[in-house]
Design a protein around this motif. Structure first.
Motif, PDB file in Angstrom:
ATOM      1  N   MET A   1       0.841  -1.190   0.000  1.00  0.00           N
ATOM      2  CA  MET A   1       0.000   0.000   0.000  1.00  0.00           C
ATOM      3  C   MET A   1       0.886   1.253   0.000  1.00  0.00           C
ATOM      4  SD  MET A   1      -2.898   1.115   2.773  1.00  0.00           S
ATOM      5  CE  MET A   1      -3.602  -0.534   2.730  1.00  0.00           C
ATOM      6  N   SER A   3       2.055   5.214   0.569  1.00  0.00           N
ATOM      7  CA  SER A   3       1.973   6.036   1.776  1.00  0.00           C
ATOM      8  C   SER A   3       0.767   6.967   1.749  1.00  0.00           C
ATOM      9  CB  SER A   3       3.261   6.833   1.941  1.00  0.00           C
ATOM     10  OG  SER A   3       3.480   7.668   0.820  1.00  0.00           O
ATOM     11  N   THR A   6      -2.245   5.042   2.865  1.00  0.00           N
ATOM     12  CA  THR A   6      -2.172   4.776   4.303  1.00  0.00           C
ATOM     13  C   THR A   6      -2.583   6.006   5.100  1.00  0.00           C
ATOM     14  OG1 THR A   6      -0.382   3.188   3.932  1.00  0.00           O
ATOM     15  CG2 THR A   6      -0.680   4.002   6.177  1.00  0.00           C
ATOM     16  N   ARG A   9      -6.325   6.574   4.836  1.00  0.00           N
ATOM     17  CA  ARG A   9      -7.101   5.630   5.647  1.00  0.00           C
ATOM     18  C   ARG A   9      -7.012   5.978   7.126  1.00  0.00           C
ATOM     19  NH1 ARG A   9      -6.791  -0.537   3.114  1.00  0.00           N
ATOM     20  NH2 ARG A   9      -7.432   0.025   1.005  1.00  0.00           N
ATOM     21  N   ILE A 104       2.637   0.283   9.930  1.00  0.00           N
ATOM     22  CA  ILE A 104       2.430   1.129   8.756  1.00  0.00           C
ATOM     23  C   ILE A 104       2.862   0.411   7.491  1.00  0.00           C
ATOM     24  CG2 ILE A 104       3.198   3.250   7.628  1.00  0.00           C
ATOM     25  CD1 ILE A 104       3.340   4.545  10.420  1.00  0.00           C
ATOM     26  N   GLY A 107       0.254  -1.670   6.217  1.00  0.00           N
ATOM     27  CA  GLY A 107      -0.956  -0.979   5.788  1.00  0.00           C
ATOM     28  C   GLY A 107      -1.938  -0.682   6.902  1.00  0.00           C
ATOM     29  N   VAL A 109      -3.595   1.193  10.127  1.00  0.00           N
ATOM     30  CA  VAL A 109      -3.671   2.618  10.468  1.00  0.00           C
ATOM     31  C   VAL A 109      -4.176   2.835  11.894  1.00  0.00           C
ATOM     32  CG1 VAL A 109      -3.931   3.354   8.083  1.00  0.00           C
ATOM     33  CG2 VAL A 109      -5.975   2.802   9.420  1.00  0.00           C
ATOM     34  N   VAL A 146       1.943   9.622   9.822  1.00  0.00           N
ATOM     35  CA  VAL A 146       0.690   8.871   9.698  1.00  0.00           C
ATOM     36  C   VAL A 146      -0.067   8.986  11.022  1.00  0.00           C
ATOM     37  CG1 VAL A 146      -0.381   6.631   9.252  1.00  0.00           C
ATOM     38  CG2 VAL A 146       1.771   7.241   8.107  1.00  0.00           C
TER      39      VAL A 146
END
Length: 256
Positions: A1, A3, A6, A9, A104, A107, A109, A146
């Protein structure tokens, strides 16, 4: 996935917590259960350590390594287009930065982290130690760019002979977790106690997570008590086990 996906999400998971009171996150353990929950209309999921371990023939309470858990959750997260949080037990002996980096990369979150340290004989972290670990997770997520949702769990009620007797200590711990950067808090094993649920929801400003049984519990009751987040732990898998057993029994060989 990639960034960007990610981050999107993670932002979506945060917004869902604001939009839904409570936000119900079905606890899944494989691609089938994840896709089924999404098809049923749920906008986000959580992967539970207990059902994941059961589905893989492993033991709960860190019976798998962190690398094995990541290998198991990657295809689940990749199979759906909704945010997924992962129960990472007490951290598998990882430093907060390494735990967040692995999550991360897979994937994920969101994460759940508890204060019973399974890799050290099941000892319980002190309030300050657990808060410091959560603060490390928050800092690592911020450094990574993130906004990982951190669900800070405590097992103090679960370990107590008299849960009401440790309420003050639990509240102190939940407030410390909130101050350390937890986005929600999760005092387990009080899902059937209205008084304790009301007390903990009144004590913090972040959402309180409770475990629910998808058949035996009532969503409106949890809403009235101020619960902000609901997960199933192993109880959805248990309910399906009961249903599957009932369906299969008539087809099983009968004794003579």
């Amino acid at each position: 996935m990639d960034s960007r996906t990610t981050v999107e999400r993670a932002q979506r998971l945060k917004q869902l917590h604001a939009d839904h009171k409570p936000l119900v996150l079905p606890t899944v353990w494989d691609v089938w259960s994840a896709r089924t929950a999404v098809a049923a209309g749920f906008p986000a999921l959580t992967i539970g350590s207990h059902p994941l371990a059961d589905s893989r023939g492993a033991a709960d309470q860190e019976g798998q390594t962190f690398e094995e858990v990541l290998a198991a959750v990657r295809p689940i997260i990749a199979a759906v287009d909704v945010p997924v949080s992962v129960d990472l037990e007490s951290g598998y002996g990882q430093k907060p930065a390494d735990l967040v980096a692995g999550l991360i990369e897979a994937g994920g979150v969101g994460l759940n982290v508890e204060d019973t340290v399974h890799s050290e004989g099941g000892r319980v972290r002190s309030t300050q130690e657990h808060a410091s670990y959560v603060a490390g997770l928050r800092a690592a997520a911020d450094d990574a760019g993130v906004p990982v949702w951190v669900n800070g769990r405590t097992d103090l009620f679960a370990h107590a002979e008299n849960p009401s007797g440790v309420l003050d200590e639990v509240i102190e711990r939940l407030r410390a977790l909130e101050q350390a950067g937890a986005d929600s808090v999760y005092p387990v094993k009080i899902q059937d106690d209205d008084e304790l649920l009301a007390a903990v929801t009144a004590a913090v400003t972040v959402p309180v997570n409770t475990t629910a049984h998808p058949v035996k519990h009532d969503l409106e009751r949890f809403r009235r008590l101020g619960i902000g987040r609901i997960t199933y732990g192993p109880l959805l898998q248990f309910a399906l086990t009961d249903a599957m057993t009932d369906m299969l029994k008539p087809w099983a060989p009968q004794g003579v």
